[in-house]
Scaffold this active site. Structure first.
Site, PDB file in Angstrom:
ATOM      1  N   GLU A  41       0.786  -1.091   0.123  1.00 31.88           N
ATOM      2  CA  GLU A  41      -0.024   0.023  -0.088  1.00 31.88           C
ATOM      3  C   GLU A  41       0.687   1.111  -0.019  1.00 31.88           C
ATOM      4  O   GLU A  41       2.051   1.195   0.588  1.00 31.88           O
ATOM      5  CB  GLU A  41      -0.888  -0.058   1.144  1.00 31.88           C
ATOM      6  CG  GLU A  41      -1.813  -1.227   1.080  1.00 31.88           C
ATOM      7  CD  GLU A  41      -2.964  -1.175   2.331  1.00 31.88           C
ATOM      8  OE1 GLU A  41      -3.523   0.060   2.090  1.00 31.88           O
ATOM      9  OE2 GLU A  41      -3.454  -1.911   2.557  1.00 31.88           O
ATOM     10  N   ASP A  42       0.307   2.277  -0.684  1.00 34.25           N
ATOM     11  CA  ASP A  42       0.915   3.541  -0.670  1.00 34.25           C
ATOM     12  C   ASP A  42       2.269   3.691  -0.893  1.00 34.25           C
ATOM     13  O   ASP A  42       3.075   4.244  -0.247  1.00 34.25           O
ATOM     14  CB  ASP A  42       0.612   4.286   0.865  1.00 34.25           C
ATOM     15  CG  ASP A  42      -0.978   4.271   1.201  1.00 34.25           C
ATOM     16  OD1 ASP A  42      -1.657   3.635   0.620  1.00 34.25           O
ATOM     17  OD2 ASP A  42      -1.364   5.030   2.304  1.00 34.25           O
ATOM     18  N   CYS A  81      -6.710   4.537  -2.284  1.00 33.27           N
ATOM     19  CA  CYS A  81      -7.120   3.161  -2.464  1.00 33.27           C
ATOM     20  C   CYS A  81      -8.242   2.412  -2.976  1.00 33.27           C
ATOM     21  O   CYS A  81      -8.373   1.865  -3.748  1.00 33.27           O
ATOM     22  CB  CYS A  81      -6.703   2.295  -1.032  1.00 33.27           C
ATOM     23  SG  CYS A  81      -7.537   2.859   0.449  1.00 33.27           S
TER      24      CYS A  81
END
Length: 544
Positions: A41-42, A81
């Site tokens: 993520e990210d 997301c």
């Protein structure tokens, strides 16, 4: 793995004025490869050493890259997301299906207090006939597991996965010869871990040694925050190594197709949620037996392409509802010319921004130029760097490029040469040398909206009411109809586009309904019917 042939059943919806019932169509396909997706993520690509690195060591991903095709131009469809994950699971642009706002489900009552009056959370109602790739895979005979984050803007049917939990794993399948598709999603690099891990986990890098990007002031707080993020990347690399080790322990590694990617770009302030490359570009490594390891490609890839590519690799026809295209497998399309992205509501803050890129030049259209790029997102204020930037801006201590984020308005159009201006500081709109490129990308953007539609132009709650066929609350999926005759059970559901799952015990896993199945009188049968976005329905009946 044994040579296997599976019967794949495409669930289609046949429409008529009198009857809208789910129907079945049968197609036969050959052996299916095992496929694993490792999702983080990210995180922008440059944090990995194989993409240049920012000071952290990523030995497991270095090894994977040496055996993979490395994509240099892979992009999410949003800088955050849930909208991007909606595009991944459907193979469709989130703006075309009403899944573009961040987010639509899972908000607490306290969080909703900051939203406009009348706002309510909702599950996106997908267009009729749209089926998610896990269900296509299950219908083709795959064991499909997800560990564990979904965040697709809707409640998933209970039968979408064989298992979706923190324990989900290919090792849980009962038949070791059954082909599998398994996702492992690591949250270690999520923006929240910058503050959640502070004081609980030692730094692996010296803050004095990190490189400070030009969007930030170079001071001790900035450096420590960056060092924390890099440390989290290194922790994530260890987790990736564990999955690879498990594949090797099971003798599956070399014949398994393995994807590694992030759910969007970097999670730091003025990165995440933005439509600049730093918010959209993701690492993408693909290892497959026939791909030459250690090679790189500049081919443009969008998140809407992941679902089609997965089905292409599994030998499953790509449905028309998917708007992306395969970049690998037998159904591989010619490389795309553009990738597209969108920014809409972020938590309680509204904006509407669209972007198109040809891999070098980026065009941005601001539909609400009267408001700043910066949004006062309460969640992000937990990052110590965010408060620091706000204080410095208030004190007039940011330079022009750093303070630009907080400007009271923004231009209607932006154009950047990301090759020569990777931080996208110099807007080329108005520069006659780039007039043709501006016109080309402006037209590409407008053509994209015409082709796929853009529900971001609608009032959100009016859009939701239309999804609910004019009602104030989501409709309920009709209960399935069960027909039991001569030892066979068939199911149908009056709700258009409803999917169905069944099991014979409340402790069993759910099966996706694909056609008649065997049963005997006295069997207990549980049937779940679910049109995504509607309330699901479930019935239990003892067959007689």
């Amino acid at each position: 793995m044994k040579n296997l042939t599976f019967t794949f059943l495409i669930l289609t919806v046949i429409f008529s004025c009198q009857n809208k019932e789910s129907q079945i169509q049968e197609v036969v396909y050959p052996e299916k490869p095992n496929i694993v997706w490792i999702v983080v993520e990210d995180m922008s690509p440059e944090h990995l050493e194989t993409y240049g690195g920012t000071g952290g060591k990523t030995p497991n991903l270095n090894s994977l890259a040496a055996e993979s095709l490395q994509y240099q131009n892979a992009f999410s469809t949003a800088g955050v997301c849930a909208p991007s994950r909606a595009a991944l699971i459907t193979g469709a642009y989130q703006t075309s299906i009403g899944a573009m706002h961040m987010r639509t489900t899972g908000m607490s009552a306290n969080a909703l207090d900051a939203y406009p009056p009348g706002f309510k959370s909702y599950n996106v109602v997908l267009p009729e006939g749209m089926i998610q790739y896990p269900i296509h895979l299950r219908m083709a005979g795959y064991y499909v597991s997800n560990n564990v984050k979904e965040d697709y803007q809707f409640e998933s049917p209970v039968f979408m996965w064989d298992e979706s939990s923190k324990n989900a794993h290919w090792r849980n399948r009962k038949d070791p010869d059954q082909p599998f598709f398994s996702i492992f999603n690591f949250t270690t690099t999520h923006e929240s871990q910058v503050w959640a891990r502070e004081g609980k986990d030692s730094l692996f890098v010296d803050p004095k040694e990190v490189t400070v990007p030009p969007v930030y002031p170079d001071d001790s707080l900035t450096r420590r925050t960056i060092a924390r993020f890099i440390t989290n990347v290194m922790r994530m690399d260890e987790q990736v190594g564990e999955v690879i080790a498990q594949l090797k322990e099971d003798g599956l590694y070399y014949n398994t197709i393995l994807f590694f990617y992030s759910d969007h770009g970097d999670g730091m302030p003025y990165f995440k949620r933005e439509l600049y490359d730093r918010g959209l570009k993701v690492p993408l490594l693909v290892k497959a037996p026939w791909l030459e390891g250690g090679t790189k490609t500049d081919e443009l890839v969008s998140f809407v392409d992941f679902g089609p590519t997965l089905l292409s690799l599994a030998g499953i026809p790509i449905p028309e509802s998917m708007q992306g295209q395969a970049f690998l497998g037998e159904q591989k399309a010619k490389p795309r010319n553009y990738v597209y992205a969108a920014r809409d509501r972020m938590d309680s803050e509204y904006d509407r921004v669209r972007a198109v890129s040809d891999g070098r030049f980026k065009y941005i259209r601001n539909y609400m130029p009267e408001i700043p790029n910066y949004q006062n997102i309460q969640y992000r204020l937990q990052n110590p760097l965010m408060g620091h930037l706000l204080d410095l801006n208030e004190q007039g201590k940011l330079n022009e490029n750093q303070a630009r984020w907080f400007a009271q308005s923004k231009p209607e159009e932006e154009l950047y040469d990301t090759q020569n201006d990777p931080w996208e500081f110099t807007n080329l709109v108005g520069n006659p040398e780039y007039a043709d490129k501006l016109e080309e990308l402006r037209k590409a953007h407008e053509d994209w909206i015409v082709e796929y539609g853009d529900k971001g132009a609608l009032n959100e709650m009016e859009m939701v009411k239309a999804m609910w066929t004019g009602a104030e609350n989501p409709p309920a999926t009709a209960k399935a109809k069960i027909n039991f005759s001569e030892g066979k059970v068939t199911l149908s559901c009056p709700t258009p586009s409803a999917l169905m799952g069944w099991r014979k015990s409340s402790s069993d896993s759910w099966n996706v309904y694909t056609g008649a199945f065997e049963a005997v009188a006295g069997d207990s049968l549980y049937v779940n019917s679910h049109r995504i976005g509607y309330e699901a329905a479930e019935i239990n009946r003892v067959l007689d």
